[in-house]
Design a protein around this motif. Structure first.
Motif, mmCIF file in Angstrom:
data_model
loop_
_atom_site.group_PDB
_atom_site.id
_atom_site.type_symbol
_atom_site.label_atom_id
_atom_site.label_comp_id
_atom_site.label_asym_id
_atom_site.label_seq_id
_atom_site.Cartn_x
_atom_site.Cartn_y
_atom_site.Cartn_z
ATOM 1 N N ARG A 1 -89.136 -25.209 -71.962
ATOM 2 C CA ARG A 1 -90.012 -24.709 -73.026
ATOM 3 C C ARG A 1 -91.458 -25.119 -72.776
ATOM 4 O O ARG A 1 -92.382 -24.331 -72.996
ATOM 5 C CB ARG A 1 -89.539 -25.242 -74.382
ATOM 6 N N ARG A 2 -91.649 -26.346 -72.356
ATOM 7 C CA ARG A 2 -93.014 -26.791 -72.065
ATOM 8 C C ARG A 2 -93.598 -26.015 -70.883
ATOM 9 O O ARG A 2 -94.797 -25.703 -70.863
ATOM 10 C CB ARG A 2 -93.034 -28.296 -71.779
ATOM 11 N N ALA A 3 -92.758 -25.705 -69.912
ATOM 12 C CA ALA A 3 -93.233 -24.921 -68.764
ATOM 13 C C ALA A 3 -93.678 -23.530 -69.214
ATOM 14 O O ALA A 3 -94.687 -22.997 -68.726
ATOM 15 C CB ALA A 3 -92.144 -24.817 -67.709
ATOM 16 N N ALA A 4 -92.942 -22.934 -70.150
ATOM 17 C CA ALA A 4 -93.315 -21.613 -70.659
ATOM 18 C C ALA A 4 -94.640 -21.673 -71.415
ATOM 19 O O ALA A 4 -95.495 -20.791 -71.282
ATOM 20 C CB ALA A 4 -92.210 -21.070 -71.559
ATOM 21 N N THR A 5 -94.815 -22.736 -72.197
ATOM 22 C CA THR A 5 -96.073 -22.911 -72.927
ATOM 23 C C THR A 5 -97.223 -23.143 -71.956
ATOM 24 O O THR A 5 -98.317 -22.579 -72.114
ATOM 25 C CB THR A 5 -95.962 -24.087 -73.907
ATOM 26 N N TRP A 6 -96.979 -23.966 -70.939
ATOM 27 C CA TRP A 6 -97.998 -24.237 -69.907
ATOM 28 C C TRP A 6 -98.412 -22.935 -69.231
ATOM 29 O O TRP A 6 -99.620 -22.686 -69.036
ATOM 30 C CB TRP A 6 -97.422 -25.217 -68.884
ATOM 31 N N ALA A 7 -97.436 -22.105 -68.887
ATOM 32 C CA ALA A 7 -97.735 -20.838 -68.210
ATOM 33 C C ALA A 7 -98.544 -19.915 -69.115
ATOM 34 O O ALA A 7 -99.490 -19.247 -68.665
ATOM 35 C CB ALA A 7 -96.443 -20.159 -67.773
ATOM 36 N N ALA A 8 -98.198 -19.865 -70.404
ATOM 37 C CA ALA A 8 -98.914 -18.989 -71.329
ATOM 38 C C ALA A 8 -100.365 -19.433 -71.497
ATOM 39 O O ALA A 8 -101.296 -18.610 -71.447
ATOM 40 C CB ALA A 8 -98.210 -18.970 -72.681
ATOM 41 N N LEU A 9 -100.572 -20.733 -71.687
ATOM 42 C CA LEU A 9 -101.936 -21.230 -71.898
ATOM 43 C C LEU A 9 -102.781 -21.112 -70.644
ATOM 44 O O LEU A 9 -103.950 -20.681 -70.698
ATOM 45 C CB LEU A 9 -101.883 -22.686 -72.372
ATOM 46 N N ASN A 10 -102.218 -21.461 -69.507
ATOM 47 C CA ASN A 10 -103.006 -21.430 -68.283
ATOM 48 C C ASN A 10 -103.178 -20.019 -67.741
ATOM 49 O O ASN A 10 -104.194 -19.718 -67.104
ATOM 50 C CB ASN A 10 -102.390 -22.366 -67.242
ATOM 51 N N GLY A 11 -102.206 -19.151 -68.007
ATOM 52 C CA GLY A 11 -102.393 -17.752 -67.649
ATOM 53 C C GLY A 11 -103.542 -17.130 -68.430
ATOM 54 O O GLY A 11 -104.361 -16.376 -67.877
ATOM 55 N N THR A 12 -103.622 -17.463 -69.714
ATOM 56 C CA THR A 12 -104.730 -16.969 -70.529
ATOM 57 C C THR A 12 -106.055 -17.538 -70.043
ATOM 58 O O THR A 12 -107.074 -16.836 -69.984
ATOM 59 C CB THR A 12 -104.510 -17.350 -72.000
ATOM 60 N N HIS A 13 -106.043 -18.818 -69.688
ATOM 61 C CA HIS A 13 -107.275 -19.449 -69.188
ATOM 62 C C HIS A 13 -107.766 -18.770 -67.916
ATOM 63 O O HIS A 13 -108.973 -18.494 -67.763
ATOM 64 C CB HIS A 13 -107.012 -20.933 -68.932
ATOM 65 N N LEU A 14 -106.857 -18.472 -66.998
ATOM 66 C CA LEU A 14 -107.249 -17.791 -65.762
ATOM 67 C C LEU A 14 -107.800 -16.400 -66.056
ATOM 68 O O LEU A 14 -108.749 -15.939 -65.403
ATOM 69 C CB LEU A 14 -106.056 -17.701 -64.815
ATOM 70 N N ALA A 15 -107.212 -15.732 -67.037
ATOM 71 C CA ALA A 15 -107.676 -14.390 -67.388
ATOM 72 C C ALA A 15 -109.071 -14.414 -68.000
ATOM 73 O O ALA A 15 -109.855 -13.479 -67.830
ATOM 74 C CB ALA A 15 -106.697 -13.731 -68.352
#
Length: 334
Positions: free
Chosen positions: A276-290
């Motif tokens: 779950r934390r990995a999914a949250t990490w991916a969502a936040l950092n994917g948005t940051h990269l975008a």
């Protein structure tokens, strides 16, 4: 003609939404590019510049702070009576329902404040702090149980400050791709923001902040209104957007042990928790990269590219020195 890829379309939408909903409305008049050499309140190399440069993690941390802040019933009623987050009827009475538009405005004001104090010129940082203080000065009232509340109460200011610095720092530690090795650098620097808002006797390390938060436990409670916006109650609420429901678990998962106990929250199996934390990490950092680095951050970097030629200053607020303003005047300021 070459069409943009799906991820490029998503990146454009994220940047466009931020420009439209936050920057275009709430960054007006804030100066990040000038004057040359002005470090603002923090400047290059500071922990605050590093932490606040990851906008999605910053916003996540603010949501964590808002969640734990509402454990103080007075804070909950301040928000219910005065905040845009809660819907109000034609007579101005809170309905208890979430106001999506108002919630967006409240979040945008917060983002503008934490970006303005981090990267703005000294004058900009002072300006946004004065605006927030002015709003606090108008928030006074009486809870349904007859107890008064006042946003200028030193005890409230300390609680509010501790929740905010803890929330932002925790979001950074959990989900920033390159978290600070010494998070106490951030706690030590950020305390000047609390002083600028009128706070006194504020914690300046992670341990002090956790002790401060726990010390308020005898006066905390889970109100019915706050309970309706967490866990199964939130998940079943049609007014709450899906992205808020997605992050609800991660927010509860970030809580100190005693706060999680108040909610009856139990961490899942370590493997599930890691996933779950990995999914949250991916969502936040994917948005940051975008999003790319914020233009305000880039402007601030250029402002001090040739060094800091203006003396670094501490917030200049003196308790009780603000002029008295009406709520209407304050609304115009923001």
């Amino acid at each position: 003609m070459k069409l943009p890829l799906p991820h490029q379309l998503l990146e454009r939408k994220i940047r466009s939404d931020f420009d439209k909903n936050i920057r275009g409305k709430f960054f007006r008049g804030l100066e990040f590019a000038e004057p040359e050499g002005d470090p603002g309140w923090f400047g290059p190399g500071s922990a605050v510049w590093h932490v606040h440069s990851h906008t999605p993690a910053l916003i996540f941390g603010l949501q964590c702070a808002a969640f734990i802040e509402r454990f103080d019933p007075s804070i909950f009623w301040m928000g219910s009576d005065h905040s845009r987050v809660v819907e109000h009827d034609d007579d101005g009475n809170p309905t208890g329902r979430l106001d999506l538009k108002g919630s967006g405005i409240r979040l945008a004001h917060s983002v503008a404040f934490f970006i303005g104090t981090a990267y703005g010129s000294t004058a900009t940082a002072e300006r946004v702090a004065e605006t927030v203080r002015a709003m606090h000065h108008t928030i006074k009232g009486v809870r349904p149980d007859g107890l008064p509340y006042d946003a200028d109460d030193p005890e409230w200011l300390r609680w509010n400050y501790a929740t905010v610095v803890w929330g932002i720092a925790t979001g950074h530690e959990l989900y920033h791709p390159t978290p600070l090795r010494n998070i106490d650098r951030y706690y030590g620097e950020f305390v000047r923001v609390g002083h600028a808002l009128g706070g006194t006797d504020l914690p300046s390390t992670k341990a002090e902040t956790l002790d401060c938060l726990r010390s308020y436990l005898p006066r905390l409670a889970l109100t019915h209104g706050a309970a309706m916006f967490t866990g199964p109650n939130l998940q079943n609420n049609p007014d709450v957007p899906q992205e808020a429901k997605f992050f609800d678990w991660a927010i509860r998962d970030s809580m100190p042990d005693w706060a999680a106990q108040m909610l009856g929250y139990q961490p899942p199996h370590p493997v599930e928790r890691a996933a779950r934390r990995a999914a949250t990490w991916a969502a936040l950092n994917g948005t940051h990269l975008a999003m790319d680095p914020l233009p305000e951050f880039q402007q601030a970097c250029r402002r001090v590219a040739d060094g800091t030629m203006v003396d670094h200053t501490e917030p200049s607020y003196v308790l009780g020195s603000d002029p008295i303003r009406s709520r209407e005047t304050v609304e115009y300021m923001v």
